[in-house]
Motif scaffolding. Structure first.
Motif, short mmCIF file in Angstrom:
data_model
loop_
_atom_site.label_atom_id
_atom_site.label_comp_id
_atom_site.label_asym_id
_atom_site.label_seq_id
_atom_site.Cartn_x
_atom_site.Cartn_y
_atom_site.Cartn_z
N UNK A 151 0.80 -1.21 0.00
CA UNK A 151 0.00 0.00 0.00
C UNK A 151 0.84 1.26 0.00
N UNK A 152 0.15 2.38 -0.06
CA UNK A 152 0.74 3.68 -0.28
C UNK A 152 0.78 4.49 1.02
N UNK A 153 1.86 5.21 1.30
CA UNK A 153 1.88 6.06 2.49
C UNK A 153 0.76 7.10 2.54
N UNK A 154 0.21 7.47 1.40
CA UNK A 154 -0.86 8.47 1.35
C UNK A 154 -2.24 7.84 1.39
N UNK A 155 -2.30 6.56 1.71
CA UNK A 155 -3.55 5.83 1.82
C UNK A 155 -3.26 4.36 1.61
N UNK A 156 -3.30 3.58 2.68
CA UNK A 156 -2.88 2.19 2.59
C UNK A 156 -3.77 1.37 1.66
N UNK A 157 -4.96 1.89 1.33
CA UNK A 157 -5.85 1.19 0.41
C UNK A 157 -5.47 1.42 -1.05
N UNK A 158 -4.47 2.28 -1.27
CA UNK A 158 -4.01 2.60 -2.62
C UNK A 158 -2.71 1.88 -2.93
N UNK A 159 -2.44 1.65 -4.22
CA UNK A 159 -1.18 1.04 -4.61
C UNK A 159 -0.03 2.02 -4.41
N UNK A 160 1.13 1.45 -4.07
CA UNK A 160 2.36 2.25 -4.03
C UNK A 160 3.02 2.30 -5.39
N UNK A 161 2.43 1.66 -6.41
CA UNK A 161 3.11 1.54 -7.70
C UNK A 161 4.13 0.42 -7.64
N UNK A 162 4.90 0.30 -8.70
CA UNK A 162 5.88 -0.76 -8.76
C UNK A 162 6.84 -0.57 -9.92
N UNK A 163 7.81 -1.45 -10.06
CA UNK A 163 7.90 -2.63 -9.23
C UNK A 163 8.64 -2.42 -7.91
N UNK A 164 9.19 -1.21 -7.71
CA UNK A 164 9.90 -0.94 -6.46
C UNK A 164 8.98 -0.27 -5.46
N UNK A 165 7.73 -0.75 -5.39
CA UNK A 165 6.75 -0.14 -4.51
C UNK A 165 7.09 -0.28 -3.04
N UNK A 166 7.67 -1.42 -2.65
CA UNK A 166 8.05 -1.59 -1.26
C UNK A 166 9.09 -0.59 -0.83
N UNK A 167 10.06 -0.33 -1.69
CA UNK A 167 11.10 0.65 -1.37
C UNK A 167 10.52 2.04 -1.25
N UNK A 168 9.62 2.42 -2.16
CA UNK A 168 9.02 3.75 -2.11
C UNK A 168 8.20 3.94 -0.84
N UNK A 169 7.38 2.94 -0.49
CA UNK A 169 6.58 3.03 0.72
C UNK A 169 7.46 3.10 1.96
N UNK A 170 8.54 2.32 1.97
CA UNK A 170 9.46 2.33 3.11
C UNK A 170 10.09 3.70 3.29
N UNK A 171 10.56 4.29 2.20
CA UNK A 171 11.17 5.62 2.27
C UNK A 171 10.15 6.65 2.73
N UNK A 172 8.95 6.60 2.17
CA UNK A 172 7.93 7.58 2.51
C UNK A 172 7.51 7.53 3.96
N UNK A 173 7.63 6.36 4.59
CA UNK A 173 7.18 6.18 5.97
C UNK A 173 8.33 6.12 6.96
N UNK A 174 9.54 6.44 6.53
CA UNK A 174 10.66 6.49 7.46
C UNK A 174 11.22 5.14 7.86
#
Length: 476
Positions: A151-174
């Motif tokens: 999920x996305x830091x701006x709404x966990x019900x939304x996609x974070x995109x990909x394929x590096x979505x886990x990395x983006x969400x991790x960075x966005x959430x500290x």
């Protein structure tokens, strides 16, 4: 924006640059940074599912050793102790790299670091764990049978995109100050745009890759961060020749921080709201991007709205991409296609009959595109486009609701052309939709113009405050 170091537990994790400065002057501590990052994992990962493995004990021990090095005046590098995550596509010694697939045997052996991971280890960065990826990093959202969806830091019900979505969400959430991802068709830039973070796909070969990607020379590795300065700092760590990658470029002379503050005055900048006739689907996205272009013009850039006329390249990209994907699953047996993401299997089967002539025809289109963009950058220093034509959509979907097709290349027209050309391309936050979802501006440069791309992105970022916004999952 100001890189202020917050006291432990207050506000978002400081940027990597701020942490590095704090370690150097004693105002920050690697152990506290690691603890804070792990606390963010515990607090937010249940909602967004960004992490596949967490190395808590090893990370804390590495942070203690880093703190000792700083105390004795012997840091391994300026970023010694900065917490980082790694996409689960990079080999990590002693830990499985499962690539989002149940086909991969967790038993290994896992006796080698990928070049990017080796550079992080040599720098003293504290590796917190590995982040999610779709199966074999094949698509523009992050979900897999193995790890579930991200999920996305701006709404966990939304996609974070990909394929590096886990990395983006991790960075966005500290969950660490920064991360490393891969980009074969937009895979660091798509999630950066969706999550309001920063990512650069550097010039091909600048960050070495091993083992070789089955997607061949489409695949890049690059930084995923909260600021452009952090992206430049991380590129300093990741770049450099590695004998295992026969495409690896020599280590750059100087730093990617050199000239970062030089601004954009006098630069010849093209703005293209469409590529190959493909337009922005969300008018709020277009408005945000046009406003960003006006900011750069106000900073002295000489902006002209012009289409680089890249032509129709989607079919060529898909031929290269899915013949590569076929090679990915081939070693896992005759029934492998029955055990992977069904949409991936569908398109691998669709391209199973592609001939050598088909492949070489796609290569020819790719070479002509490279020549087109080479000539284009003789006239223009930079090209600006939206990173994405839309904002983040619902999690657990391959495309937005009501979209005419599910394949990710149908909604990522601005990213994959520059994997074909190997050019540097940066995504930087440039606003929000009315629903509060991030929008990304893409800055593209000629091959080897990575410093110029970073310089322009930093100039825009310094003139705005979008990168300082706190994701809604973190609260106000």
């Amino acid at each position: 924006m100001t890189d202020a170091v917050h006291p432990a537990g207050a506000g978002p994790l400081p940027t990597a640059s701020a942490l590095a400065a704090g370690f150097a002057d004693g105002s920050a501590d690697p152990v506290a940074a690691a603890e804070r990052s792990l606390a963010a994992v515990a607090a937010h990962d249940p909602a967004v599912n960004a992490m596949t493995q967490v190395f808590a004990e090893e990370a804390l021990e590495a942070a203690r050793v880093s703190a000792d090095r700083w105390a004795s005046g012997r840091p391994l590098s300026p970023v010694d102790g900065v917490p980082v995550t790694v996409k689960d596509l990079f080999l990590t010694r002693g830990r499985p790299t499962l690539r989002g697939s149940t086909l991969v045997d967790p038993a290994g052996p896992w006796d080698e670091d990928a070049p990017a991971v080796a550079r992080l280890q040599e720098s003293g960065a504290v590796v917190l764990g590995k982040t999610t990826t779709p199966e074999f990093a094949w698509k523009g959202v992050t979900d897999s049978v193995l790890a579930g969806s991200t999920g996305n830091p701006w709404g966990a019900h939304l996609t974070a995109g990909g394929s590096s979505g886990g990395s983006a969400a991790a960075v966005g959430l500290g969950m660490g100050a920064w991360s490393i991802g891969t980009d074969g068709g937009g895979s660091v830039r798509i999630p950066a745009a969706f999550t309001g973070t920063v990512a650069i796909k550097p010039t091909f070969g600048l960050v070495p890759i091993h083992p070789p990607s089955p997607y061949g020379t489409l695949s890049h590795a690059g930084p995923m961060t909260r600021t452009v300065r952090d992206a430049a700092l991380l590129l300093d760590v990741l770049t450099g020749f590695d004998a295992r990658d026969w495409f690896a470029l020599p280590r750059p002379t100087g730093s990617f921080l050199d000239g970062l503050d030089d601004g954009v005055a006098g630069l010849r900048v093209a703005f293209s709201p469409t590529l190959a006739g493909t337009g922005v689907n969300d008018p709020e996205v277009e408005a945000a991007v046009r406003a960003a272009v006006e900011v750069l013009a106000g900073l002295g850039a000489e902006v002209e709205e012009v289409d680089p006329e890249v032509g129709e390249v989607r079919d060529a990209f898909e031929t290269l991409w899915f013949t590569g994907a076929g090679k990915v699953v081939e070693p896992y047996g005759a029934d492998a296609l029955d055990r992977i993401d069904p949409l991936l299997a569908e398109h691998v089967r669709r391209h199973a009959g592609d001939t050598a002539s088909d492949y070489l025809g796609a290569v020819d289109i790719r070479m002509r595109l490279g020549a087109t963009m080479g000539r284009f950058h003789e006239r223009y220093d930079l090209l600006l486009t939206p990173t994405m034509p839309i904002a983040a959509f619902a999690r657990d979907r391959d495309a937005p609701a009501g979209w005419p097709e599910d394949l990710w290349t149908s909604w990522t027209p601005y990213t994959y052309p520059f994997n074909l050309t190997g050019q540097p391309a940066l995504s930087v936050p440039c606003g929000f939709t009315g629903a509060g979802l991030p929008v990304g501006l893409q800055v593209v440069g000629a091959r080897h113009a990575d410093r110029l791309v970073l310089r322009a992105g930093h100039a825009y970022e310094a003139a705005t405050d979008w990168s300082a916004r706190t994701p809604s999952v973190l609260g106000p």
